[in-house]
Design a protein around this motif. Structure first.
Motif, PDB file in Angstrom:
ATOM      1  N   THR A   1       0.818  -1.208   0.000  1.00 48.51           N
ATOM      2  CA  THR A   1       0.000   0.000   0.000  1.00 48.51           C
ATOM      3  C   THR A   1       0.853   1.259   0.000  1.00 48.51           C
ATOM      4  OG1 THR A   1      -0.099  -0.078   2.420  1.00 48.51           O
ATOM      5  CG2 THR A   1      -1.911  -1.113   1.206  1.00 48.51           C
ATOM      6  N   LYS A   2       2.159   1.126   0.239  1.00 49.31           N
ATOM      7  CA  LYS A   2       3.069   2.274   0.344  1.00 49.31           C
ATOM      8  C   LYS A   2       4.284   2.050  -0.541  1.00 49.31           C
ATOM      9  CE  LYS A   2       1.943   3.231   5.245  1.00 49.31           C
ATOM     10  NZ  LYS A   2       0.992   2.127   5.449  1.00 49.31           N
ATOM     11  N   ASP A   3       4.768   3.150  -1.150  1.00 50.05           N
ATOM     12  CA  ASP A   3       6.008   3.066  -1.932  1.00 50.05           C
ATOM     13  C   ASP A   3       7.193   2.737  -1.037  1.00 50.05           C
ATOM     14  OD1 ASP A   3       5.063   3.654  -4.584  1.00 50.05           O
ATOM     15  OD2 ASP A   3       4.714   5.699  -3.901  1.00 50.05           O
TER      16      ASP A   3
ATOM     17  N   ALA B   1      10.505  -0.753   8.739  1.00 53.49           N
ATOM     18  CA  ALA B   1      10.712  -2.187   8.902  1.00 53.49           C
ATOM     19  C   ALA B   1       9.487  -2.840   9.530  1.00 53.49           C
ATOM     20  CB  ALA B   1      11.945  -2.438   9.770  1.00 53.49           C
ATOM     21  N   GLY B   2       9.157  -4.061   9.078  1.00 57.93           N
ATOM     22  CA  GLY B   2       7.996  -4.752   9.621  1.00 57.93           C
ATOM     23  C   GLY B   2       7.831  -6.114   8.987  1.00 57.93           C
ATOM     24  N   PRO B   3       6.759  -6.819   9.341  1.00 56.13           N
ATOM     25  CA  PRO B   3       6.524  -8.166   8.808  1.00 56.13           C
ATOM     26  C   PRO B   3       6.028  -8.145   7.369  1.00 56.13           C
ATOM     27  CG  PRO B   3       4.764  -7.553  10.314  1.00 56.13           C
ATOM     28  CD  PRO B   3       5.775  -6.445  10.377  1.00 56.13           C
ATOM     29  N   VAL B   4       6.177  -9.276   6.697  1.00 55.11           N
ATOM     30  CA  VAL B   4       5.715  -9.466   5.322  1.00 55.11           C
ATOM     31  C   VAL B   4       4.851 -10.719   5.263  1.00 55.11           C
ATOM     32  CG1 VAL B   4       6.428 -10.024   2.959  1.00 55.11           C
ATOM     33  CG2 VAL B   4       7.695  -8.317   4.261  1.00 55.11           C
ATOM     34  N   VAL B   5       3.702 -10.610   4.601  1.00 62.41           N
ATOM     35  CA  VAL B   5       2.859 -11.772   4.332  1.00 62.41           C
ATOM     36  C   VAL B   5       3.394 -12.470   3.088  1.00 62.41           C
ATOM     37  CG1 VAL B   5       0.543 -12.571   3.729  1.00 62.41           C
ATOM     38  CG2 VAL B   5       0.831 -10.662   5.334  1.00 62.41           C
ATOM     39  N   VAL B   6       3.621 -13.767   3.183  1.00 61.11           N
ATOM     40  CA  VAL B   6       4.060 -14.561   2.030  1.00 61.11           C
ATOM     41  C   VAL B   6       2.907 -15.482   1.650  1.00 61.11           C
ATOM     42  CG1 VAL B   6       5.784 -16.096   1.077  1.00 61.11           C
ATOM     43  CG2 VAL B   6       6.446 -14.431   2.830  1.00 61.11           C
ATOM     44  N   PHE B   7       2.309 -15.246   0.474  1.00 63.86           N
ATOM     45  CA  PHE B   7       1.086 -15.953   0.082  1.00 63.86           C
ATOM     46  C   PHE B   7       1.405 -17.083  -0.884  1.00 63.86           C
ATOM     47  CE2 PHE B   7      -2.782 -16.866  -2.168  1.00 63.86           C
ATOM     48  CZ  PHE B   7      -3.720 -16.867  -1.148  1.00 63.86           C
TER      49      PHE B   7
ATOM     50  N   ILE C   1      -5.874  -8.551   0.594  1.00 66.79           N
ATOM     51  CA  ILE C   1      -5.128  -8.873   1.807  1.00 66.79           C
ATOM     52  C   ILE C   1      -4.171  -7.747   2.150  1.00 66.79           C
ATOM     53  CG2 ILE C   1      -3.402 -10.448   2.791  1.00 66.79           C
ATOM     54  CD1 ILE C   1      -4.716 -12.662   1.033  1.00 66.79           C
ATOM     55  N   CYS C   2      -3.452  -7.263   1.141  1.00 69.15           N
ATOM     56  CA  CYS C   2      -2.482  -6.185   1.344  1.00 69.15           C
ATOM     57  C   CYS C   2      -3.160  -4.919   1.851  1.00 69.15           C
ATOM     58  CB  CYS C   2      -1.761  -5.911   0.029  1.00 69.15           C
ATOM     59  SG  CYS C   2      -0.561  -4.568   0.084  1.00 69.15           S
ATOM     60  N   GLU C   3      -4.260  -4.546   1.211  1.00 65.45           N
ATOM     61  CA  GLU C   3      -4.938  -3.305   1.610  1.00 65.45           C
ATOM     62  C   GLU C   3      -5.475  -3.397   3.034  1.00 65.45           C
ATOM     63  OE1 GLU C   3      -8.432  -0.447  -0.182  1.00 65.45           O
ATOM     64  OE2 GLU C   3      -8.919  -2.535   0.247  1.00 65.45           O
ATOM     65  N   ARG C   4      -6.113  -4.504   3.368  1.00 62.28           N
ATOM     66  CA  ARG C   4      -6.758  -4.604   4.681  1.00 62.28           C
ATOM     67  C   ARG C   4      -5.728  -4.692   5.803  1.00 62.28           C
ATOM     68  NH1 ARG C   4     -11.726  -6.045   7.076  1.00 62.28           N
ATOM     69  NH2 ARG C   4     -11.407  -5.666   9.295  1.00 62.28           N
ATOM     70  N   LEU C   5      -4.669  -5.465   5.601  1.00 59.32           N
ATOM     71  CA  LEU C   5      -3.654  -5.620   6.652  1.00 59.32           C
ATOM     72  C   LEU C   5      -2.668  -4.456   6.670  1.00 59.32           C
ATOM     73  CD1 LEU C   5      -2.768  -9.425   6.387  1.00 59.32           C
ATOM     74  CD2 LEU C   5      -4.351  -8.321   7.980  1.00 59.32           C
ATOM     75  N   ASP C   6      -2.599  -3.708   5.568  1.00 56.74           N
ATOM     76  CA  ASP C   6      -1.595  -2.643   5.409  1.00 56.74           C
ATOM     77  C   ASP C   6      -0.194  -3.192   5.666  1.00 56.74           C
ATOM     78  OD1 ASP C   6      -0.533  -0.160   4.846  1.00 56.74           O
ATOM     79  OD2 ASP C   6      -0.833   0.627   6.875  1.00 56.74           O
ATOM     80  N   LEU C   7       0.079  -4.336   5.027  1.00 53.53           N
ATOM     81  CA  LEU C   7       1.383  -4.979   5.090  1.00 53.53           C
ATOM     82  C   LEU C   7       1.802  -5.378   3.688  1.00 53.53           C
ATOM     83  CD1 LEU C   7       1.004  -7.465   8.100  1.00 53.53           C
ATOM     84  CD2 LEU C   7       2.339  -5.341   8.081  1.00 53.53           C
ATOM     85  N   PRO C   8       3.108  -5.439   3.424  1.00 56.65           N
ATOM     86  CA  PRO C   8       3.547  -5.989   2.144  1.00 56.65           C
ATOM     87  C   PRO C   8       3.114  -7.451   2.015  1.00 56.65           C
ATOM     88  CG  PRO C   8       5.380  -4.951   3.323  1.00 56.65           C
ATOM     89  CD  PRO C   8       4.242  -5.042   4.285  1.00 56.65           C
TER      90      PRO C   8
END
Length: 303
Positions: free
Chosen positions: A58-60, A64-70, A91-98
């Motif tokens: 959601t961001k350019d 640092a933070g977690p990443v969802v691996v689908f 998933i990305c938009e709702r969790l606001d995570l990569p």
């Protein structure tokens, strides 16, 4: 709808046509994707060559933070980045995570253990390649549906036993295969007339050609006391339902923090049928809300 169309099951078609059929059904039945700041195709090294990946964010730029691996579903035989593109954007938009989606090798061209090998290799690469991702990774969140739910559990097992550069902080299997599904009541009750059939499951099993004695085939085997927190969902009319139920109970009995959601009245595959099934978007949102709540608990414990 599918019964009225009279289309043969994937097990009655050439492999290429079965894959095309899943893609066509997605165009009819899946929700539209969400616009995101970052959607970028990548590759990482794998045991048999480069593995295609797709990064969503959601961001350019972000801290640092977690990443969802689908890891996508499709019985280890069908399914790809495009079919699961819309779901990954939501998933990305709702969790606001990569989110990084993994396009692992498919059977029968690449039978077991190609899929778990590719997913583990991708996970380890993501954990240790912040410059290639453009994001510093502090934790991994394996996530996937059906066959991808199985791979979620398998890779979490592997990375718990032999940690990657950063830890698995949570896993999120969606209607997974965790044990021998043929032994369950849900397999007998819902194996015909609820999209995923006995014949289709037998076809996928034959093509995948897994070693029954390999723990990466039946990942519920063994102890999981050191496992990460888990968010797991099942569908009430799914032949795989009781496999997910058993796995959730197995983790709970070993003291793992588990959020288990069972969505009654819906079928296997609902996460990618959100245009056709009016309740499916709400079910996806409920699972993602449970993941957000679990992440908040994890962060609270780490403060």
């Amino acid at each position: 709808m599918l019964e009225q169309m009279g289309r043969p099951g994937v097990e009655d078609l050439p492999i290429a046509e079965g894959r095309q059929g899943m893609a066509a059904m997605g165009k009819l039945a899946e929700a539209d994707p969400v616009d995101l700041a970052v959607i970028r195709d990548l590759t990482c090294p794998g045991p048999a060559g480069d593995i295609p990946l797709r990064l969503y964010d959601t961001k350019d730029t972000r801290e640092a933070g977690p990443v969802v691996v689908f890891m996508h579903g499709g019985g280890f035989v069908i399914g790809d980045l495009e079919i699961y593109h819309s779901l990954c954007t939501h998933i990305c938009e709702r969790l606001d995570l990569p989110v990084v989606s993994v396009d692992y090798r498919l059977a029968p061209e690449a039978p077991f253990p190609a899929a778990p090998d590719d997913c583990e290799a991708a996970m380890r690469w993501i954990a240790g390649s912040p410059e290639a991702l453009g994001r510093e990774v502090t934790g991994l969140i394996p996530m996937g549906d059906s066959a991808g739910g199985n791979l979620t559990i398998v890779v979490t097992n592997q990375l718990t036993a032999e940690p990657a550069a950063v830890p698995v902080i949570m896993q999120a299997p969606i209607y997974p295969v965790a044990d021998d599904v043929s032994q369950h009541q849900s397999f007998r009750d819902f194996g015909e007339g609820y999209l995923l059939t006995h014949k289709t499951m037998a076809f996928f099993t034959e093509q995948y050609a897994a070693d029954p004695a390999d723990p990466r085939n039946v990942p519920m085997a063994g102890e999981h006391a050191s496992f990460p927190p888990t968010v797991l969902c099942t569908a009430g009319l799914d032949p795989l339902r009781d496999s997910g139920r058993n796995y959730a109970a197995h983790l709970i009995q070993q003291g793992i923090d588990v959020s288990y959601l069972e969505f009654p009245g819906t079928i296997h595959g609902f996460m990618t049928l959100r245009k056709a099934l009016p309740s499916a978007q709400g079910d996806l949102d409920a699972m993602l809300a449970a993941m957000q709540a679990m992440l908040a608990r994890i962060e609270g414990k780490n403060i």
